[in-house]
Design a protein around this motif. Sequence first.
Motif, PDB file in Angstrom:
ATOM      1  N   CYS A  51       0.850  -1.190   0.000  1.00  0.00           N
ATOM      2  CA  CYS A  51       0.000   0.000   0.000  1.00  0.00           C
ATOM      3  C   CYS A  51       0.889   1.243   0.000  1.00  0.00           C
ATOM      4  O   CYS A  51       1.859   1.335   0.758  1.00  0.00           O
ATOM      5  CB  CYS A  51      -0.908  -0.015   1.234  1.00  0.00           C
ATOM      6  N   ASP A  53       0.513   4.177   1.107  1.00  0.00           N
ATOM      7  CA  ASP A  53       0.563   5.056   2.285  1.00  0.00           C
ATOM      8  C   ASP A  53       1.168   4.362   3.512  1.00  0.00           C
ATOM      9  O   ASP A  53       1.015   4.831   4.644  1.00  0.00           O
ATOM     10  CB  ASP A  53      -0.827   5.633   2.601  1.00  0.00           C
ATOM     11  N   ALA A  54       1.878   3.264   3.294  1.00  0.00           N
ATOM     12  CA  ALA A  54       2.401   2.470   4.421  1.00  0.00           C
ATOM     13  C   ALA A  54       3.433   3.234   5.250  1.00  0.00           C
ATOM     14  O   ALA A  54       3.589   2.984   6.446  1.00  0.00           O
ATOM     15  CB  ALA A  54       3.004   1.165   3.916  1.00  0.00           C
ATOM     16  N   HIS A  68      -0.830  -3.076   5.922  1.00  0.00           N
ATOM     17  CA  HIS A  68      -0.186  -2.607   7.142  1.00  0.00           C
ATOM     18  C   HIS A  68      -1.226  -2.114   8.149  1.00  0.00           C
ATOM     19  O   HIS A  68      -2.345  -1.758   7.778  1.00  0.00           O
ATOM     20  CB  HIS A  68       0.794  -1.476   6.822  1.00  0.00           C
ATOM     21  N   CYS A 100      -3.866   1.602   8.476  1.00  0.00           N
ATOM     22  CA  CYS A 100      -3.781   2.072   7.084  1.00  0.00           C
ATOM     23  C   CYS A 100      -4.807   3.187   6.818  1.00  0.00           C
ATOM     24  O   CYS A 100      -6.006   3.002   7.024  1.00  0.00           O
ATOM     25  CB  CYS A 100      -4.065   0.888   6.158  1.00  0.00           C
ATOM     26  N   PRO A 101      -4.347   4.359   6.357  1.00  0.00           N
ATOM     27  CA  PRO A 101      -5.285   5.443   6.042  1.00  0.00           C
ATOM     28  C   PRO A 101      -6.314   5.057   4.978  1.00  0.00           C
ATOM     29  O   PRO A 101      -7.481   5.461   5.074  1.00  0.00           O
ATOM     30  CB  PRO A 101      -4.372   6.566   5.556  1.00  0.00           C
ATOM     31  N   ALA A 102      -5.898   4.260   3.992  1.00  0.00           N
ATOM     32  CA  ALA A 102      -6.849   3.848   2.949  1.00  0.00           C
ATOM     33  C   ALA A 102      -7.942   2.953   3.530  1.00  0.00           C
ATOM     34  O   ALA A 102      -9.131   3.105   3.213  1.00  0.00           O
ATOM     35  CB  ALA A 102      -6.105   3.114   1.829  1.00  0.00           C
TER      36      ALA A 102
HETATM   37 ZN   LIG Z   1      -2.189   1.823   3.549  1.00  0.00          ZN
END
Ligand SMILES: [Zn+2]
Length: 194
Positions: A33, A35-36, A86, A89-91
């Motif tokens: 991902c 944004d990790a 992770h 995670c923001p997503a």
């Molecule tokens: Zn993420």
Amino acid sequence: MAHDSSDATTVWQKLKAGVPAPGDGPVAAVFRCADAGISSETVFGQSAGALLDVSTWGHTVDTSVLASLEYAVEALGVPLVVVLGHDDCPAMTAALRAWQQAQLPDGAMRAAVEHALLSVVRRGAAADSVASVASAHIVETGLGLTQRSPALARRVDRGECGIVCATVDPADGTIRVHATLGVEETNGVLVEMV
Ligand SMILES: [Zn+2]
């Protein structure tokens, strides 16, 4: 059954243990991902070039992702694809918010969140935490790779390539395996795929 040094299980065990690869090209492909906030090399204790790294926000799979992974397994012959999510995670947080409050981001981010929601539905997961959404999405993404890439599916069927769906805690590097395909993993696997 004996394993040679290039098979999926052996490579996965070495990555998990943080054993550095010899340095003559990628030993695995890691689809992570975006944004990790931590590189795949850092997670697995590898130097630059040891992993073919592919990242998108929230593990959206498109043609460029499939082409990158097919290049890794077909052209380079890597025996392992790791789908790496992770913690926090923001997503996946955005996906949980969409599920609970019907709040979707705009633009292309919306499609990424919708894919995660579809994973929750397909896996019949309880969308009650970021972790459960992340787990469902990682497993569904790993399964989806063989459905969307005949080349990858063929390699997996022949036992030439394995897939591990895992998440990492960026704070302490703990790796949790959620599903495997063609990889022997006895510790804490939540879903066994055959
Ligand atoms: Zn993420």
